[in-house]
Design a protein around this motif. Sequence first.
Motif, mmCIF file in Angstrom:
data_model
loop_
_atom_site.group_PDB
_atom_site.id
_atom_site.type_symbol
_atom_site.label_atom_id
_atom_site.label_comp_id
_atom_site.label_asym_id
_atom_site.label_seq_id
_atom_site.Cartn_x
_atom_site.Cartn_y
_atom_site.Cartn_z
ATOM 1 N N ARG A 33 0.831 -1.208 0.000
ATOM 2 C CA ARG A 33 0.000 0.000 0.000
ATOM 3 C C ARG A 33 0.864 1.256 0.000
ATOM 4 N NH1 ARG A 33 -4.180 -2.069 4.521
ATOM 5 N NH2 ARG A 33 -6.002 -2.535 3.224
ATOM 6 N N HIS A 82 -4.976 2.841 -1.814
ATOM 7 C CA HIS A 82 -6.310 2.678 -1.220
ATOM 8 C C HIS A 82 -7.171 1.683 -1.988
ATOM 9 C CE1 HIS A 82 -7.140 5.578 -4.432
ATOM 10 N NE2 HIS A 82 -8.415 5.229 -4.333
ATOM 11 N N TYR A 83 -6.689 1.225 -3.151
ATOM 12 C CA TYR A 83 -7.437 0.210 -3.893
ATOM 13 C C TYR A 83 -7.502 -1.109 -3.116
ATOM 14 C CZ TYR A 83 -7.174 3.124 -8.129
ATOM 15 O OH TYR A 83 -7.304 4.134 -9.047
ATOM 16 N N GLU A 93 -8.445 -2.882 0.035
ATOM 17 C CA GLU A 93 -9.306 -2.658 1.194
ATOM 18 C C GLU A 93 -9.124 -3.775 2.219
ATOM 19 O OE1 GLU A 93 -13.090 -0.524 -1.025
ATOM 20 O OE2 GLU A 93 -13.067 -2.712 -0.841
ATOM 21 N N THR A 94 -9.167 -3.409 3.491
ATOM 22 C CA THR A 94 -9.128 -4.394 4.569
ATOM 23 C C THR A 94 -10.551 -4.708 5.000
ATOM 24 O OG1 THR A 94 -7.001 -3.579 5.396
ATOM 25 C CG2 THR A 94 -8.333 -4.892 6.911
ATOM 26 N N TYR A 148 -8.658 -9.327 2.676
ATOM 27 C CA TYR A 148 -8.450 -8.132 1.859
ATOM 28 C C TYR A 148 -9.235 -8.236 0.558
ATOM 29 C CZ TYR A 148 -4.520 -7.312 5.008
ATOM 30 O OH TYR A 148 -3.748 -7.105 6.123
ATOM 31 N N ILE A 174 -10.370 -3.244 -5.013
ATOM 32 C CA ILE A 174 -11.627 -2.712 -5.523
ATOM 33 C C ILE A 174 -11.866 -3.155 -6.964
ATOM 34 C CG2 ILE A 174 -11.507 -0.723 -3.990
ATOM 35 C CD1 ILE A 174 -10.772 0.980 -6.414
#
Length: 235
Positions: A210, A218-219, A221-222, A228, A231
Motif C-alpha cells: 500500500r 487505497h485500492y 481494502e481491509t 483483503y 476494488i
Amino acid sequence: MAGERILIVEDETDLLRTLDYNFKQASYETLVTTNGREALRLVAQTPSPDLVVLDLMLPGISGYEVCKSIRNQEKTRHIPILMLTARGEVVDQEMGFDVGADDYLTKPFSMRELMLRVKAVLRRTNNLPAGVVEGFDEISFGPLQVDQNAHQVWVNGEEIQLTFMEFKLLVAFLENRGRLLTRDLLLDQVWGLSAAVQTRTIDTHVKRLRQKLGDAGHYIETLRGAGYRFIKDAD
C-alpha cells in the motif's frame, strides 16, 4: 524440486551447520558463509544461487546491506531472499521488506516451517527467467500499470520498485478484483504455504505494498476479520 542452489549466510556456526545439513538432506546444493562480504561475492558468481537465506545481524556488512546490494544489481535482483533474525519487532521486519527481503523468519523457528517457505519460493521461481512471472503480460487499472514480463510497475507514470513477493501479491489482487481474499487463501496462492503456518508476513506485505503504491494504495481494502479485497472499479 531438488537440486537448487541455496546460499546460506549465517554467523552462528552451529546454526549454519544445522541449516547446511538439513538443506543437503533435502537434496539442495548449498553455499555457506558467515559474513556479508563473502555473501556478495558468492551471489554474484555464475550460476547464481536460486535462493539466499540471510541472517540479519552479520559482522561487517549487515544483512540489510547485503539484501540492498543484491536488489540493486541487475544480475541478482530477481533472486529470492529469506531473512533470518533474532529481532522480531515489526519495525525490523518492515526494514527487511523495505530493502527487498521476500520473507522473514524470527529465531527460534522450526526447521519444518523454514523448509516449507523455501520450497514454496523455489516452486514459484523454478524455470522462470529473471523477473518473469506467470500470467498475462500487461495490466492497466486507474493510475496503475503493470508489465509482468518486465517485472515493472508504474503509478501515475512513475516506476516503483517492488520485491518479488510484493509483485506476486499485487498481481494476485489484480487478478481477483472485487473478490474477498482471505489470509489463508493468499498464503496458499501467493506464498504456496499451508494455512497451518503461523505468520504475519501477509499483513506486513500488504502494508508495504500500500505504501509503495501511493495514490493507488487505497485500492486494497481491509475487510476486518476476513481478509483483503482489491476494488473492482478504478476511481
